[in-house]
Design a protein around this motif. Structure first.
Motif, PDB file in Angstrom:
ATOM      1  N   CYS A   1       0.846  -1.198   0.000  1.00 13.81           N
ATOM      2  CA  CYS A   1       0.000   0.000   0.000  1.00 13.81           C
ATOM      3  C   CYS A   1       0.881   1.247   0.000  1.00 13.81           C
ATOM      4  CB  CYS A   1      -0.910   0.009   1.230  1.00 13.81           C
ATOM      5  SG  CYS A   1      -2.332  -1.097   1.122  1.00 13.81           S
TER       6      CYS A   1
ATOM      7  N   CYS B   1      -0.658  -9.036  -3.471  1.00 16.74           N
ATOM      8  CA  CYS B   1      -1.276  -8.821  -2.159  1.00 16.74           C
ATOM      9  C   CYS B   1      -2.476  -9.722  -1.933  1.00 16.74           C
ATOM     10  CB  CYS B   1      -1.706  -7.362  -2.004  1.00 16.74           C
ATOM     11  SG  CYS B   1      -0.333  -6.206  -1.825  1.00 16.74           S
TER      12      CYS B   1
ATOM     13  N   LEU C   1      -7.540   0.385   3.301  1.00 15.52           N
ATOM     14  CA  LEU C   1      -6.620   1.180   2.473  1.00 15.52           C
ATOM     15  C   LEU C   1      -6.312   0.464   1.169  1.00 15.52           C
ATOM     16  CD1 LEU C   1      -4.677   3.556   2.048  1.00 15.52           C
ATOM     17  CD2 LEU C   1      -2.971   2.300   3.407  1.00 15.52           C
ATOM     18  N   PHE C   2      -6.142  -0.843   1.231  1.00 14.75           N
ATOM     19  CA  PHE C   2      -5.848  -1.640   0.038  1.00 14.75           C
ATOM     20  C   PHE C   2      -7.001  -1.549  -0.964  1.00 14.75           C
ATOM     21  CE2 PHE C   2      -5.864  -5.992  -1.975  1.00 14.75           C
ATOM     22  CZ  PHE C   2      -4.785  -5.765  -2.809  1.00 14.75           C
TER      23      PHE C   2
ATOM     24  N   LEU D   1      -7.026   1.817  -2.653  1.00 13.44           N
ATOM     25  CA  LEU D   1      -5.977   1.938  -3.669  1.00 13.44           C
ATOM     26  C   LEU D   1      -6.322   1.161  -4.934  1.00 13.44           C
ATOM     27  CD1 LEU D   1      -2.820   1.781  -1.385  1.00 13.44           C
ATOM     28  CD2 LEU D   1      -3.608   3.725  -2.742  1.00 13.44           C
TER      29      LEU D   1
END
Length: 204
Positions: free
Chosen positions: A29, A61, A166-167, A170
């Motif tokens: 991230c 990821c 957050l991932f 993004l």
């Protein structure tokens, strides 16, 4: 490979395997955030290979995200742990090939490279380094899957939730970024110089 180790140490290793997956996602991230920083602060639009490398980072990821998810749902096993890093290994190899392609394209002695350098290396060179590290990391985790496999179930705490949130943000940001660069066309320009969507709409 399985080692005969005390239960207390085994539990510590299992927790380390779980938090290693969380830290892995957080680390990429940060890498993706740095890529956006270069894109917007330095006005350097990512090319096709750059975007593909970002996608490979997101794919790598998925393995740790799978591990975190299976653990939260009480479905973690040594097999699932190894499978998760198997996904990561595949993504890292694909990413290495993409960054290697860009390195060879820009590898001539007088070629200044694409984009600005960070600590003396271009972003795609750092991408290659990161993918190489991930290959090694995945191999170690798969080799010691028995020791590092997380407990069968752990609650999804605040930190993992924030990291996964957050991932996801993004991922969405990269989708939007590609749409702005491509606009209403079929493919991204080889060396983009503008956001095609804004140009098509007559905004810029």
């Amino acid at each position: 490979m399985s080692l005969q180790i005390p239960r207390s140490v085994q539990r510590d290793l299992s927790l380390a395997g779980y938090w290693g997956a969380v830290v892995f996602v957080l680390a990429y991230c940060v890498v993706l955030l740095c890529a956006f920083l270069l894109q917007f602060a330095s006005s350097e639009l990512p090319c096709v290979l750059c975007m593909l490398q970002r996608m490979a980072m997101i794919f790598t990821c998925m393995g740790p995200v799978y591990i975190i998810s299976r653990t939260a749902h009480g479905e973690m096993s040594v097999t699932n742990f190894a499978r998760g890093y198997g996904y990561t290994l595949i993504g890292a190899v694909i990413g290495m090939l993409m960054s290697l392609r860009q390195l060879t394209n820009r590898g001539a002695p007088l070629d200044p490279g694409y984009g600005s350098a960070v600590l003396g290396l271009h972003a795609y060179t750092w991408a290659f380094v990161s993918f190489a590290i991930v290959v090694l990391w995945s191999g170690v985790n798969m080799l010691f899957a028995v020791e590092l496999s997380p407990p069968q179930q752990l609650p999804l705490g605040v930190v993992p939730k924030l990291v996964l949130g957050l991932f996801l943000v993004l991922i969405a940001a990269n989708v939007v970024s590609v749409f702005f660069e491509v606009g209403f066309h079929w493919k991204l320009p080889h060396l983009p110089t503008r956001y095609e969507l804004l140009y098509d709409l007559g905004i810029k």
